[in-house]
Structures are given as structure tokens and as C-alpha cells.
Design an enzyme around this catalytic site. Structure first.
Site, short mmCIF file in Angstrom:
data_model
loop_
_atom_site.label_atom_id
_atom_site.label_comp_id
_atom_site.label_asym_id
_atom_site.label_seq_id
_atom_site.Cartn_x
_atom_site.Cartn_y
_atom_site.Cartn_z
N HIS A 1 -4.75 -1.43 2.72
CA HIS A 1 -5.03 -1.66 1.42
C HIS A 1 -4.04 -2.63 0.52
O HIS A 1 -4.34 -2.80 -0.58
CB HIS A 1 -5.46 -0.32 0.76
CG HIS A 1 -4.27 0.52 0.15
ND1 HIS A 1 -3.89 1.32 0.71
CD2 HIS A 1 -3.61 0.38 -1.03
CE1 HIS A 1 -2.67 2.09 0.03
NE2 HIS A 1 -2.73 1.38 -1.07
N GLU B 1 19.18 -10.11 0.13
CA GLU B 1 17.65 -10.07 0.12
C GLU B 1 17.36 -11.17 1.06
O GLU B 1 17.91 -12.32 0.99
CB GLU B 1 16.99 -10.36 -1.17
CG GLU B 1 17.18 -9.44 -2.18
CD GLU B 1 18.41 -9.49 -3.21
OE1 GLU B 1 19.35 -10.22 -2.68
OE2 GLU B 1 18.65 -8.82 -4.07
N SER C 1 2.73 2.70 -1.74
CA SER C 1 1.77 2.47 -0.59
C SER C 1 2.16 1.28 0.37
O SER C 1 2.94 0.58 -0.10
CB SER C 1 0.32 1.75 -1.11
OG SER C 1 -0.39 2.85 -1.69
N1 ARG Z 1 -2.67 4.33 -3.03
C1 ARG Z 1 -1.27 4.30 -3.70
C2 ARG Z 1 -0.61 2.88 -3.91
O1 ARG Z 1 -1.34 1.69 -3.73
C3 ARG Z 1 -0.71 5.03 -3.04
C4 ARG Z 1 -0.77 6.48 -3.09
C5 ARG Z 1 0.15 7.29 -2.65
N2 ARG Z 1 -0.24 8.53 -3.62
C6 ARG Z 1 0.24 9.80 -3.11
N3 ARG Z 1 -0.11 10.86 -4.23
N4 ARG Z 1 0.91 10.18 -2.25
O2 ARG Z 1 0.37 2.38 -4.10
#
Ligand code: ARG
Length: 264
Positions: free
Chosen positions: A68, A92, A211
Site C-alpha cells: 500500500h 543519508e 507503514s
Molecule cells: N496504514 C498505516 C500507514 O499507511 C499504518 C497503520 C498501522 N497502524 C497501526 N495502528 N499499527 O502508515
């Protein structure tokens, strides 16, 4: 404080950068690791340097992240050796992706198979700031209660509006898939390709912006930050892609590219 560092501090404050780093929480309920002690993490950014996701370096040409996080190969940049996203430290390494390989059966509705490989255009140099994460064996499992570490530049609370500038990390126990799937929790939506980690009381979790980042257990990359319900809520642990389910796919994908491209 010596005069030069005091002047630097004033200058940095003038630039609206946190100089004395107040004890604010990033990742939720976490803390700042020793700078550059988490060497396998990368920041996935847009080409104009907006942090989008985390990722993990698995060898000098390849990064593992979440499917995603796929913003398109032309819009993406990978930064290794980073700690503060807002301060240039000289450690970096910014590399553009050559190719993105999202898992072919990634399902954005159910979040099943939320994993992607990024082949880099040029190798990352492994040094004292940058190293690789080891992968678990195919189908290796992690028992309930085992402690893992999740790290990232994500939000510090569900409501907490901004990406922190410095890396955060937190330790979390694995939650069994049965418990994670129970009514009152994720109610059957956790597949065998997912892993849950967190406390039943909440308070510590990954959040938006984390994520794609690493969940490391016993020195191996067992999870990729994938989804959740809000962040750090009681009875709703974070949900991670179970990397061990994809070990064969990762090895085969990398092998097929090396076969074609003749990289070392
Ligand atoms: N989908 C989220 C992102 O795009 C991360 C979700 C993780 N959430 C959690 N409660 N562990 O960054």
C-alpha cells in the site's frame, strides 16, 4: 554548553527545528533510539522529500515495504542512513528505485498480501550507519508474547497531525491470531498472512506513516507495518504482514532479477 553548539542551537531553533527534542511521543508510546542504531530502516519518500512510508533494507539492492506504499516508481525515492528527516547529517544515502514489485495478489480491500519489493537503481553502501535486516525462514512462526521492535517516522497518536522529524521505536509482544481475530477485536479479518503485535491495554503501537516499516523479532524481519484500527487502542493491536509467509517469493523475485540484470 559551548558557544559554537549554542549558536547552532539558536540557528536550528530559528529554522523551527526541534533542538532540544522535548520528550514527545512518536510512533505511539515509543522513544528515540540511539541515532543510527536501527540501521536497516529506510524512509520511503516522494522525490520532493515528503516521507510516505518506512521500509527495510534486505540487501544492497533491495528494500521490503508494504504494497500500500506503492506511489509509483517515478515518484519515489529511498533514503537509508537517516535519523532526523529534517536535518542533513551526511549519513543519508538517497537512491531512486529501478523497479517496484508489489505482491501480485495484494488486496487493498482486505489488506491481504500487503508486501512489496523495491529494486534500487544503484547499490546502497553498507557502513556503520546502514546495514541489512535478516529475513525469517519460510513459514517460521513467532509465538504469542515474544517481544518485537517496530520503528518508524510515523504519527505519535491517531489524532496527532504530523510526521515526527526523528526516528522512534517501541517494543511490543506478539498477539496470537486467534486473540487478534476474536469478537471485540479484529473479528475474523486477520488472515494467516498477517501478524498482530501490541498490548491488550493499548498505549503502544505503530501509526500512520510507519507503514511499510520493520517489525523485528529475535533479530529477523518478521513483520511489515500494514494496518490497524486507529493507533494504540486497547484490544486492537497493530497488524503486520507476516514476512515469513513470503520468504520464498522474496528469494525467487530477487533471484530472477539478478539472473536478468547481472548485478552483484
Ligand atoms: N496504514 C498505516 C500507514 O499507511 C499504518 C497503520 C498501522 N497502524 C497501526 N495502528 N499499527 O502508515
Amino acid at each position: 554548553m559551548e558557544l559554537p553548539s549554542l549558536l547552532l542551537c539558536i540557528l536550528l531553533e530559528f529554522l523551527a527545528v526541534n533542538c532540544l527534542d522535548p520528550a514527545e511521543e512518536r510512533i505511539v508510546g515509543g522513544y528515540a533510539p540511539v541515532p543510527h542504531s536501527i540501521k536497516y530502516i529506510v524512509s520511503i519518500q516522494t522525490t520532493d522529500r515528503q516521507h510516505i512510508c518506512g521500509g527495510s533494507l534486505i540487501n544492497k539492492y533491495w528494500v521490503v515495504t508494504a504494497a500500500h506504499c506503492n506511489i509509483g516508481v517515478d515518484k519515489m525515492m529511498v533514503v537509508a542512513g537517516d535519523y532526523s528527516l529534517s536535518i542533513y547529517e551526511g549519513t543519508e544515502q538517497e537512491i531512486l528505485p529501478h523497479h517496484l514489485v508489489p505482491y501480485p495478489e495484494y488486496n487493498p480491500i482486505t489488506n491481504n498480501n500487503d508486501i512489496m519489493l523495491i529494486k534500487l537503481r544503484a547499490p546502497i553502501y553498507l557502513n556503520s550507519y546502514v546495514s541489512i535486516a535478516l529475513l525469517p525462514r519460510q513459514d517460521a512462526s513467532m509465538a504469542e508474547g515474544r517481544m518485537c521492535r517496530v520503528s518508524g517516522w510515523g504519527y505519535t497518536s491517531s489524532s496527532g497531525g504530523q510526521i515526527p522529524s526523528t526516528l522512534r521505536t517501541v517494543k511490543l509482544p506478539i498477539v496470537s491470531t486467534e486473540k487478534c481475530n476474536s469478537t471485540g477485536s479484529f473479528n475474523g479479518t486477520i488472515t494467516e498472512n498477517m501478524l498482530c503485535a501490541g498490548y491488550s491495554t493499548g498505549g503502544k503501537d505503530a501509526c500512520k506513516g510507519d507503514s511499510g516499516g520493520p517489525l523485528v523479532c529475535e533479530g529477523r524481519l518478521y513483520g511489515v507495518v500494514s494496518w490497524g484500527k486507529g493507533c494504540a487502542e486497547a484490544l486492537f493491536p497493530g497488524v503486520y504482514t507476516a514476512v515469513s509467509k513470503y520468504r520464498r517469493w522474496i528469494d525467487n523475485t530477487i533471484f530472477s532479477y539478478y539472473g536478468r540484470c547481472n548485478n552483484d
